[in-house]
Design a protein around this motif. Sequence first.
Motif, short mmCIF file in Angstrom:
data_model
loop_
_atom_site.label_atom_id
_atom_site.label_comp_id
_atom_site.label_asym_id
_atom_site.label_seq_id
_atom_site.Cartn_x
_atom_site.Cartn_y
_atom_site.Cartn_z
N VAL A 189 4.41 3.42 1.62
CA VAL A 189 3.25 4.26 1.98
C VAL A 189 2.37 4.53 0.77
CG1 VAL A 189 2.52 6.51 2.83
CG2 VAL A 189 4.44 5.33 3.92
N LYS A 190 3.00 4.83 -0.36
CA LYS A 190 2.22 5.19 -1.55
C LYS A 190 1.41 4.01 -2.09
CE LYS A 190 6.14 4.75 -4.74
NZ LYS A 190 6.95 5.47 -5.73
N TYR A 191 1.74 2.79 -1.64
CA TYR A 191 0.97 1.63 -2.08
C TYR A 191 -0.09 1.24 -1.05
CZ TYR A 191 4.65 1.47 -5.54
OH TYR A 191 5.52 1.81 -6.54
N ASN A 192 -0.18 2.04 0.01
CA ASN A 192 -1.28 1.90 0.98
C ASN A 192 -1.40 0.48 1.53
OD1 ASN A 192 -3.47 2.81 2.51
ND2 ASN A 192 -4.95 2.24 0.93
N LYS A 233 -5.14 -7.32 0.90
CA LYS A 233 -6.09 -6.53 0.13
C LYS A 233 -7.14 -7.36 -0.59
CE LYS A 233 -2.80 -2.77 -0.83
NZ LYS A 233 -3.66 -1.61 -0.53
N LYS A 281 -1.71 -2.43 -8.73
CA LYS A 281 -2.90 -1.64 -9.11
C LYS A 281 -3.43 -2.00 -10.49
CE LYS A 281 -0.09 2.33 -10.62
NZ LYS A 281 1.19 1.83 -10.06
N SER A 314 -0.81 -2.21 4.89
CA SER A 314 -0.86 -2.20 6.35
C SER A 314 0.53 -2.42 6.93
CB SER A 314 -1.79 -3.31 6.84
OG SER A 314 -1.23 -4.58 6.55
#
Length: 205
Positions: free
Chosen positions: A2-5, A82, A52, A7
Amino acid sequence: MVKYNVSRETFERLKTYETSLQEWQHKFNLVSNASLENAWERHFLDSAQLYKFIPSEAKTVMDFGSGAGFPGMVLAIMAAEKTPYLNFRLVESIGKKTLYLNEVKKITGINNVEIINERIENIRTTPVDVITSRAMCSLKELLSYAVKFADKNTVCIFPKGRKYNEEISEARKAWSFDCHAVPSEVSAEGAILIVTKIKKLKGVR
């Protein structure tokens, strides 16, 4: 994840990958058996945290000593969603491991990865935007490989363990480079080294 956003599709691809790792570990020694029980954190999240640091304008990523695909394959799966324009070259000299990498590419359905079964020193040297490597060798040795594929804009992203400061000091005996150490989100004592502007020191063989 989740913290890496990511799908749901990307998450499912990574879980498919994790399941295959558990299955293939019985055939080949892909990762240490001790790390397998906690593979999601030890390998997948540890790799995902590097994403990131990849510059938004990057087009090419080369992963040295990819092994079972950490971090290169994890990053490629994230990039497929992404930044689909980002192309990965995973370099692994052991045939059994490249066989596995090709299986992961197939079952996850990604096409932004080239898997190269070759030693790094035998690959034609062309500059890439980003270089990654995890647990392959010391920083000093890594830089001797990386410099051949780096130009003034290349960013190297190297996760390291608790002795990373010692590795930096040792590497500076042979190399000039800029280095920024970011605390790991997975390992309490580890860090991610962001290295740029690699040059061999004059007089050093």
